[in-house]
Design a protein around this motif. Sequence first.
Motif, PDB file in Angstrom:
ATOM      1  N   PHE A 273      54.005  53.357 -19.306  1.00  0.00           N
ATOM      2  CA  PHE A 273      54.976  54.066 -20.226  1.00  0.00           C
ATOM      3  C   PHE A 273      54.779  53.369 -21.523  1.00  0.00           C
ATOM      4  O   PHE A 273      56.208  53.303 -22.087  1.00  0.00           O
ATOM      5  N   THR A 274      54.000  52.735 -21.879  1.00  0.00           N
ATOM      6  CA  THR A 274      54.110  52.050 -23.306  1.00  0.00           C
ATOM      7  C   THR A 274      52.650  52.511 -23.826  1.00  0.00           C
ATOM      8  O   THR A 274      51.954  53.348 -23.440  1.00  0.00           O
ATOM      9  N   ASP A 275      52.390  51.940 -25.046  1.00  0.00           N
ATOM     10  CA  ASP A 275      51.211  52.278 -25.762  1.00  0.00           C
ATOM     11  C   ASP A 275      49.954  51.845 -25.256  1.00  0.00           C
ATOM     12  O   ASP A 275      48.902  52.074 -25.909  1.00  0.00           O
ATOM     13  N   TYR A 276      50.163  50.776 -24.437  1.00  0.00           N
ATOM     14  CA  TYR A 276      48.820  50.555 -23.475  1.00  0.00           C
ATOM     15  C   TYR A 276      48.233  51.472 -22.672  1.00  0.00           C
ATOM     16  O   TYR A 276      47.203  51.057 -22.307  1.00  0.00           O
ATOM     17  N   ASN A 277      48.867  52.661 -22.451  1.00  0.00           N
ATOM     18  CA  ASN A 277      48.143  53.589 -21.525  1.00  0.00           C
ATOM     19  C   ASN A 277      47.937  54.770 -22.512  1.00  0.00           C
ATOM     20  O   ASN A 277      48.897  55.327 -23.436  1.00  0.00           O
ATOM     21  N   TRP A 278      46.959  55.385 -22.315  1.00  0.00           N
ATOM     22  CA  TRP A 278      46.623  56.644 -23.100  1.00  0.00           C
ATOM     23  C   TRP A 278      47.490  57.655 -22.635  1.00  0.00           C
ATOM     24  O   TRP A 278      47.677  58.419 -23.469  1.00  0.00           O
ATOM     25  N   GLY A 279      47.854  57.781 -21.248  1.00  0.00           N
ATOM     26  CA  GLY A 279      48.816  58.804 -20.914  1.00  0.00           C
ATOM     27  C   GLY A 279      48.210  59.866 -20.436  1.00  0.00           C
ATOM     28  O   GLY A 279      48.878  61.162 -20.571  1.00  0.00           O
ATOM     29  N   TYR A 280      46.859  60.089 -20.149  1.00  0.00           N
ATOM     30  CA  TYR A 280      46.366  61.470 -19.814  1.00  0.00           C
ATOM     31  C   TYR A 280      46.876  61.803 -18.333  1.00  0.00           C
ATOM     32  O   TYR A 280      47.415  61.184 -17.557  1.00  0.00           O
ATOM     33  N   PHE A 281      46.936  63.252 -18.200  1.00  0.00           N
ATOM     34  CA  PHE A 281      47.364  64.035 -17.194  1.00  0.00           C
ATOM     35  C   PHE A 281      46.104  64.855 -16.617  1.00  0.00           C
ATOM     36  O   PHE A 281      45.554  65.577 -17.548  1.00  0.00           O
ATOM     37  N   SER A 282      46.044  65.175 -15.499  1.00  0.00           N
ATOM     38  CA  SER A 282      45.037  66.295 -15.171  1.00  0.00           C
ATOM     39  C   SER A 282      45.814  67.895 -15.433  1.00  0.00           C
ATOM     40  O   SER A 282      46.814  67.693 -15.671  1.00  0.00           O
ATOM     41  N   VAL A 283      45.048  68.691 -15.245  1.00  0.00           N
ATOM     42  CA  VAL A 283      45.425  70.299 -15.385  1.00  0.00           C
ATOM     43  C   VAL A 283      46.148  70.332 -13.940  1.00  0.00           C
ATOM     44  O   VAL A 283      45.853  69.648 -12.856  1.00  0.00           O
ATOM     45  N   PRO A 284      46.994  71.177 -13.940  1.00  0.00           N
ATOM     46  CA  PRO A 284      47.574  71.543 -12.498  1.00  0.00           C
ATOM     47  C   PRO A 284      46.645  71.893 -11.220  1.00  0.00           C
ATOM     48  O   PRO A 284      45.404  72.496 -11.561  1.00  0.00           O
ATOM     49  N   GLN A 285      46.858  71.243 -10.008  1.00  0.00           N
ATOM     50  CA  GLN A 285      45.992  71.077  -8.873  1.00  0.00           C
ATOM     51  C   GLN A 285      46.347  72.278  -7.991  1.00  0.00           C
ATOM     52  O   GLN A 285      47.343  72.605  -7.830  1.00  0.00           O
ATOM     53  N   GLU A 286      45.251  72.690  -7.322  1.00  0.00           N
ATOM     54  CA  GLU A 286      45.417  73.812  -6.308  1.00  0.00           C
ATOM     55  C   GLU A 286      45.569  73.151  -4.721  1.00  0.00           C
ATOM     56  O   GLU A 286      46.216  73.761  -3.951  1.00  0.00           O
ATOM     57  N   HIS A 287      45.097  72.054  -4.550  1.00  0.00           N
ATOM     58  CA  HIS A 287      44.672  71.617  -3.256  1.00  0.00           C
ATOM     59  C   HIS A 287      45.263  70.008  -2.892  1.00  0.00           C
ATOM     60  O   HIS A 287      45.376  70.034  -2.031  1.00  0.00           O
ATOM     61  N   ALA A 288      45.741  69.715  -4.110  1.00  0.00           N
ATOM     62  CA  ALA A 288      46.452  68.314  -3.917  1.00  0.00           C
ATOM     63  C   ALA A 288      47.485  67.980  -5.030  1.00  0.00           C
ATOM     64  O   ALA A 288      47.599  69.085  -5.780  1.00  0.00           O
TER      65      ALA A 288
END
Length: 612
Positions: free
Chosen positions: A112-127
Amino acid sequence: KLLYILVIHHSVRAYDEATILYFENLINSTINETANYVIPTSSEEFRGNYYCSKDAKDFGSYDFIIVGSGSTGATLAARLAEEEKFKILLIEAGGAENNFTDIPGLYFYSRFTDYNWGYFSVPQEHACLGMKDRRCPFPRGKAVGGTTVINGLIDSRGNRDDFDTWNQLVNGSWSYEEVLPYFKKIEDSHIDGDPGYHGEDGPFPVYYHNPISPQVDAYLGANEELGYKVLDFNGAHQIGVSRNQLNNIKGRRVSTAKAYLDPARKYSNLKIVDKAYVTRVLIDDKTAYGVEFMLNGEKTIAKVEKEVIVSGGVIASPFILMHSGIGPKLELEKYNIPVVKDLPVGSNLHDHPTFYGLSFRTNFNQPKYTQREYIEQYLDGKGDFTIAANLQGIGYYQSKHMQIPGLPDIEFLISPSGMENAASQESFHLTDETFQAVWGNLNRVTDFLMYVVLLKPKSIGYVTIKSNDPFDFPIIDPKFLSDAENVDIDAIYEATEYLLSLLKTDHYKKLNVTLIKVVFEACKDTEYLSKEYWYCTIRQITMNVYHPVGTCKMDLERHGGIVNKDLKVYGVKRLRVADGSVLPFSLSGHPSMASIMIGEKLSDMLKKQYMA
């Protein structure tokens, strides 16, 4: 620096009241700052006047330009700098790590700092169904040192068969026998390893955690009762159990920035530019001649005499290639990006789907400490602050789906009782209902967690661009547990059943180990502990363990390869990709050490080519 010299050598007591107060203030202030973290969707801090600039600032010419200072990039830059005739530019989007990121036990907060790009996946269907919006977090390091600044520090190379199979795909130079010397070169080992498999003079120290929990001892003993050996999983054999091998030095995080770049800063031929965002590789007549990047709000160009090496990582490397005109033709044309080379960049995303839904209660009571006591332990090189997620133990197994002798397709990680982490819910992006079901009633004095990691998934995802704007974050879709035959979820289910069988062993009975009941709203109509129950539960709280690979895979071009066995991009001269994205498939291990190995190996290849 003096403080850490004292910690490392233990020549005197390494702290005083002022030091403790410094760390208390640092930890509290940083944790308070993370509460205001806003999930990014683009790299707005770098955009500047990019689209207004007609002219770009000239940053000079170099023999090698390396994009990204993570596991591979930092290693490669440092090794190339050993040859004074080479002039090297290393470009990194993030800044320098700090005393907070040095504390492994607080790595959840670093997300939760600037050391992380902060990417997320698109919504998943199976997990990831129990995550907010069904989106899996994809933390990636944005720092000098890359993801080694925010990762879990587990040193697990992978299996002999991984490298021999990789070698067969490209007809040479990546077999286990050929890469083992590099793994040994990397290490400064302080563990009880198998003779001939570890190094003692390398830049990366390897230690066990201190002290070991009785719950981990019970896990090791219970597995021995069932026929598994306690072994060195980076040694002659991998299937079995062990204490974890960790990349730290007396409990302090060791990144590639510390291990490689700090010693290399003495070389005047190496220029490291941080907080600089690469937008594209410059290519003319199918030949790379430089890179364009944003630095201090200005569009900037650096030119290259020999080669550009993209080491941005599994997400950034395909992203940069596509914005440079190297990628799937239809995708590039959709966003009006001129096509330089039609290649399936980004189409081979592999990761290790991991089931986080198992917790157990025991009659053991882990002592609880104040923050000050945790700090004192950390400065003495021990305790919960010295290990990420308290992952003290590990195991490698085969499910019925793996037929290759000696090659595990399941990894178990044990996190025994210890320090509570208030950031875990947000770190995993869990809904309130999911968090409450799994961890809401967890007692960190008596309870421990087990993670089931699927090492050889059949499900394959992708990374692609969202637009022709190089500041828009990419689209990431891991497609966890999506294989039509349900092999992936069945392997996790089988592994879960094995963990439950440990409850019958004498070692677990002595600790009175019992399974803590978890029931999700979505699974409430299933029979508890039935196969249907586990399948439903697994889909709720299976997500990634942050081991993505494969998006610029090394393979023959006719088989969808992006780079050849020398890491050269097909169809473009003077351009290579070198990082975990070139791994053609998931390893039976963690990709960090393999990525460092790639940097070591490529540096030798380049020296041989250009020093002849």
